[in-house]
Write an enzyme that holds these catalytic residues in place. Structure first.
Site, mmCIF file in Angstrom:
data_model
loop_
_atom_site.group_PDB
_atom_site.id
_atom_site.type_symbol
_atom_site.label_atom_id
_atom_site.label_comp_id
_atom_site.label_asym_id
_atom_site.label_seq_id
_atom_site.Cartn_x
_atom_site.Cartn_y
_atom_site.Cartn_z
ATOM 1 C CG ASP A 218 -2.106 0.996 1.041
ATOM 2 O OD1 ASP A 218 -2.451 1.317 -0.115
ATOM 3 O OD2 ASP A 218 -2.659 1.436 2.067
ATOM 4 C CE LYS A 220 -2.907 4.997 1.085
ATOM 5 N NZ LYS A 220 -4.356 4.758 1.024
ATOM 6 C CG ASN A 223 -0.046 4.706 3.757
ATOM 7 O OD1 ASN A 223 -0.810 5.359 4.460
ATOM 8 N ND2 ASN A 223 -0.409 3.592 3.158
#
Length: 426
Positions: A218, A220, A223
């Site tokens: 995840d 991105k 984050n």
């Protein structure tokens, strides 16, 4: 002995007064006992003492005739007894100052430890919401990953995790330089040296996770945080996949639409190279201002991911374009990193200006240092969060015991974590 009418009235009044005093006294003692029992059950090692155990024992037969089932306090004690995890820290050990983030399951708060006055980011999650959305495994995976990566310079560190009947708490490094997303939105694009520096720190963090057989899944800008010195801190491990060997694959569909790899989108088996695809997408966004296949129309964006080549404009060096082409290779078996993982990126010409030993030791001065005056300076956090009121319930447990609370109470065995005593709040 004769008793006058006036004497009867006086005796009756006195008796009423005594009853009222006794009633108030009993009510007050009952409330005090409630508080006392709550404090007892919040301290598991005391509960384990034989005499305390006997005191807290409930006769199962005494409530057989009770119309509404066992009293709430008994249900509370039963639920609370499932949390017999000894921890050195409790919710009330902190002053909760500001909300700095919000998600599906709870909030992230800036908190100051009362005794040491040090600042932490405390992630507080609601158990019953996690159970309702069937995300229990993701939360436990996040805890497990946090336990493993505490020593890496570009991964957020876990100091403590603990739980109450209704909440889970992660005590994490506090990072207040802002999300990469925030800075990218404000500046639109980064110059290549700055993008290279961030990509190098991110790549080293991902490579470290892969060495532990963890796929992040995840990546991105939301984050990716900056600390107050300008270094990368990767956070939020809820979608990590553990136990994936070097040649292993998995099939779970997860991630963020703009950054999904083609094989994930097609629901095919995928491996750790999904992280290199995501890094390519983030690097492209840093250099060009938008993710490589972005469209407001999600169906069109998915079609772009599957069938279109990324547009590589000439404002990026040849080495930069070559790296992007390698990372954004739609066929995962030909993608950069498929053979030797992080080493393939490390020795790519785009990263030739990087001294990797100095990078890992944080000896390279970051290209941008966030302007922050101290730990309580929240200028890089979204005011949408920081203006929200901080709930007083963070320091307490729910006493409104429902079936969902009872179910969730014992659903996270082994969640609590604390370092060895000599490292207490180091």
């Amino acid at each position: 002995m004769a008793v006058t009418e006036a004497g009867c009235d006086l005796t009756y009044c006195r008796m009423r007064g005594i009853v009222a005093v006794l009633t108030a006294f009993i009510k007050e003692r009952k409330m005090g006992l409630n508080d006392f029992i709550q404090k007892l059950v919040s301290t598991p090692h005391i509960c384990q003492h034989v005499e305390v155990n006997n005191f807290l024992k409930i006769d199962e037969n005494q409530n057989e005739d009770t119309e509404n089932g066992p009293p709430e306090s008994q249900v509370y004690l039963k639920a609370r007894s499932s949390l017999a995890e000894e921890t050195q820290i409790k919710p009330y050990d902190f002053d909760y100052l500001k909300i700095i983030g919000k998600g599906s399951f709870g909030k992230v708060l800036l908190a100051r430890h009362k005794e040491t006055t040090r600042y932490y980011a405390v992630k507080v999650l609601q158990k019953k919401i996690i159970m309702k959305k069937k995300e229990h495994k993701h939360i436990m995976a996040e805890r497990s990953v946090l336990m493993k990566n505490i020593k890496h310079p570009f991964l957020v560190g876990l100091h403590y995790s603990f739980q109450t009947t209704d909440k889970l708490y992660f005590v994490l490094d506090y990072v207040n330089g802002g999300e990469l997303f925030y800075h990218l939105q404000r500046e639109r694009i980064f110059l290549e040296p700055r993008a290279r520096f961030y990509a190098a720190e991110i790549a080293s963090a991902l490579g470290y996770l892969h060495s532990l057989h963890i796929v992040y899944r995840d990546l991105k800008p939301e984050n990716i945080l900056l600390d107050s010195q300008g270094h990368i801190v990767l956070t939020d491990f809820g979608l990590c996949k553990e136990g994936l060997e070097d040649n292993g694959t998995t099939t779970t569909f997860c991630g963020t639409p703009e950054y999904l790899a083609p094989e994930v989108l097609q629901k095919q088996a995928y491996d750790r190279t999904v992280d290199w695809w995501c890094l390519g997408s983030v690097l492209y966004e840093m250099l060009y201002g938008l993710p490589p296949f972005y469209s407001r129309n999600t169906a069109e964006m998915y079609n772009n991911i599957l069938h279109k080549s990324p547009v590589l404009k000439p404002n990026v060096s040849n080495a930069g374009r070559d790296l992007l082409e390698g990372l954004l290779q739609k066929d995962r078996t030909k993608r950069l990193g498929v053979k030797d993982d992080f080493l393939e990126l490390k020795y790519h010409s785009f990263f030739s200006p990087i001294n990797w030993e100095d990078l890992m030791a944080k000896k390279i001065t970051p290209p941008y240092i966030p302007s922050v005056s101290g730990p309580t300076d929240l200028r890089h956090f979204d005011p949408e969060f920081t203006h929200l009121p901080v709930s007083s319930s963070l320091c307490t447990e729910t006493l409104t015991v429902t079936s969902s609370v009872t179910e969730a109470a014992g659903a996270f065995p082994g969640f609590s974590y604390g370092p060895p005593a000599e490292h207490f709040f180091m």
